[in-house]
Scaffold this active site. Structure first.
Site, PDB file in Angstrom:
ATOM      1  N   HIS A 134      -4.193  -9.009   3.357  1.00 55.82           N
ATOM      2  CA  HIS A 134      -5.635  -9.008   3.591  1.00 55.82           C
ATOM      3  C   HIS A 134      -5.976  -9.897   4.784  1.00 55.82           C
ATOM      4  CE1 HIS A 134      -6.698  -7.863  -0.858  1.00 55.82           C
ATOM      5  NE2 HIS A 134      -6.428  -6.813  -0.105  1.00 55.82           N
ATOM      6  N   LYS A 146      -1.710  -2.353   8.149  1.00 56.17           N
ATOM      7  CA  LYS A 146      -2.786  -1.813   8.988  1.00 56.17           C
ATOM      8  C   LYS A 146      -2.719  -2.404  10.388  1.00 56.17           C
ATOM      9  CE  LYS A 146      -6.010  -0.907   5.193  1.00 56.17           C
ATOM     10  NZ  LYS A 146      -7.350  -1.198   4.613  1.00 56.17           N
ATOM     11  N   TYR A 157     -10.177  -9.958  -7.113  1.00 56.78           N
ATOM     12  CA  TYR A 157      -9.230 -10.025  -8.225  1.00 56.78           C
ATOM     13  C   TYR A 157      -9.495 -11.223  -9.126  1.00 56.78           C
ATOM     14  CZ  TYR A 157      -6.831  -6.466  -5.562  1.00 56.78           C
ATOM     15  OH  TYR A 157      -6.544  -5.311  -4.881  1.00 56.78           O
ATOM     16  N   HIS A 211      -2.502   2.772  -5.668  1.00 59.24           N
ATOM     17  CA  HIS A 211      -3.377   1.625  -5.412  1.00 59.24           C
ATOM     18  C   HIS A 211      -3.670   0.850  -6.690  1.00 59.24           C
ATOM     19  CE1 HIS A 211      -5.340  -0.120  -1.949  1.00 59.24           C
ATOM     20  NE2 HIS A 211      -6.350  -0.464  -2.711  1.00 59.24           N
ATOM     21  N   ARG A 269       0.838  -1.198   0.000  1.00 57.61           N
ATOM     22  CA  ARG A 269       0.000   0.000   0.000  1.00 57.61           C
ATOM     23  C   ARG A 269       0.876   1.252   0.000  1.00 57.61           C
ATOM     24  NH1 ARG A 269      -2.100  -3.541   4.019  1.00 57.61           N
ATOM     25  NH2 ARG A 269      -4.220  -4.302   3.551  1.00 57.61           N
ATOM     26  N   ARG A 280      -1.098  -1.654  -6.913  1.00 61.75           N
ATOM     27  CA  ARG A 280      -1.393  -2.775  -6.008  1.00 61.75           C
ATOM     28  C   ARG A 280      -2.368  -3.735  -6.695  1.00 61.75           C
ATOM     29  NH1 ARG A 280      -1.557  -4.360  -0.519  1.00 61.75           N
ATOM     30  NH2 ARG A 280      -3.616  -4.849   0.338  1.00 61.75           N
TER      31      ARG A 280
END
Length: 294
Positions: free
Chosen positions: A266, A171, A275, A240, A147, A243
Site C-alpha cells: 500500500h 502496481k 483492516y 482478493h 494481489r 488478501r
C-alpha cells in the site's frame, strides 16, 4: 414550470436519457414537496442551504443510503446551476452543500479457523497435480497477501529459496520483497518438482496451466472459488478475499500496521487502516457474545 424548463434542458440540450430525466424529476419533486410542507411560503427562489441540509437529513433518518442522498443532492445542484444561469434564481444555495460520506464496506475475510481447516485437512485435497497446484495458489495468496495480478505475474526467478523470500512486482511496476515460511517453501518445492516433470514448456512463469502456459487470472479465480467453497459460506470467494484474510490474520496476531502496509504494497497506511476496523468489529462481536451484560 421551472422544473419543466430544467427537464427539457436535460432532454434537448444535454441529451440525457429519459431514465436520468425521470430520476432528476423525482428528486426535485421530492425536495419541492419537502420545503413547501415545511413552510408554505417557500419557493425555489427563497430556499437556502440549511433547508437542503435538513432535507438530506430527513432522508437519512428514513433509512436512505448515503449514495441515494448524494444522487438526490446532485439533481438539486444541477437544477440550481441551470436556474442561476437562466436568472431564474438569484443565488445557488446548493453550491457549498456537501453530501454524506459513503461508508466503505468492511473487507470480507475468511476466518483463521476456516483457512486452517482448508489447508491442513487432507480430505480437502486430492492427490492430483491440479490439487497440488490449487493448494499452492491458496497458500501463496493467504500467506503472502499478494494481489491476483501479482500472483499471475510471478516468475521462477522471483522465488528465493535460500532466503525464503518472494520478489513481487506490484502496481506501477513497483517491486517489494515478501518473506515466506516453511510451509510455503515445502509446498512450492513440491509443486515445482511435479510441474517440471509434467511440462516441457519453456516458460518463465511460476504458475502454469495444463497447457504449459502462464496461468490466467480467470483460471486462478475459478480455482480459489472452488476451494474456498469447501470451508466458508462467504458470498464472495475471490483471490482478493484471501488478501483481506492475510491482512486481518496478521493484525489479529500482533503485526504492526506499518509492517502490514509494506507487505501489502500500500502507498499509504490509511489504506491499510480499514483492516483495523475489521479486527475491531470482530472484537466487538466477541465482547457482545461473551460479556453477560453486553
Amino acid at each position: 414550470m421551472i422544473i419543466e424548463d430544467f427537464l427539457n434542458y436535460l432532454r434537448y440540450e444535454r441529451n440525457r436519457s429519459e431514465l436520468t430525466v425521470r430520476n432528476y424529476e423525482r428528486s426535485l419533486r421530492d425536495f419541492e414537496s419537502y420545503f413547501k410542507n415545511r413552510e408554505s411560503h417557500l419557493s425555489w427562489e427563497s430556499v437556502d442551504s440549511d433547508i437542503i441540509r435538513d432535507w438530506m437529513e430527513s432522508m437519512m433518518d428514513k433509512g436512505d443510503m448515503a449514495s441515494t442522498v448524494n444522487n438526490c443532492l446532485s439533481a438539486v445542484r444541477s437544477f440550481f446551476r441551470f436556474a442561476l444561469s437562466r436568472n431564474l434564481v438569484s443565488a445557488d444555495p446548493a453550491y457549498n452543500v456537501k453530501g454524506p460520506k459513503k461508508q466503505k464496506p468492511l473487507p470480507q475475510f475468511v476466518r483463521e479457523a476456516e483457512m486452517n481447516r482448508l489447508i491442513d485437512l487432507p480430505e480437502m485435497w486430492g492427490d492430483s497435480y491440479d490439487d497440488l497446484r490449487a493448494r499452492t495458489i491458496i497458500i501463496l495468496l493467504y500467506e503472502t497477501g499478494i494481489r491476483l495480478a501479482e500472483l499471475v505475474g510471478l516468475n521462477n526467478q522471483d522465488v528465493d529459496f535460500v532466503n525464503c523470500q518472494l520478489k513481487v512486482t506490484g502496481k506501477r511496476n513497483k517491486q517489494r520483497i515478501i518473506p515466506f515460511g516453511n510451509e510455503l517453501e515445502s509446498t512450492l518445492k513440491e509443486y515445482l518438482q511435479q510441474r517440471d516433470e509434467r511440462s516441457s514448456a519453456n516458460d518463465s512463469a511460476l504458475l502454469l496451466n495444463n497447457k504449459g502456459c502462464r496461468i490466467t487470472r480467470s483460471q486462478v479465480e475459478t480455482i480459489v472459488k472452488k476451494y474456498l467453497s469447501k470451508t466458508t459460506t462467504l458470498k464472495k470467494k475471490s483471490p482478493h478475499v484471501l488478501r483481506h484474510s492475510f491482512a486481518t490474520a496478521m493484525l489479529n496476531n500482533g503485526a504492526g500496521l506499518e509492517s502490514v502496509r509494506k507487505l501489502l504494497g500500500h502507498e499509504s497506511v490509511a489504506t491499510t487502516e480499514i483492516y483495523t476496523h475489521t479486527t475491531f468489529e470482530q472484537l466487538k462481536k466477541v465482547y457482545e457474545n461473551a460479556h453477560p451484560r453486553a
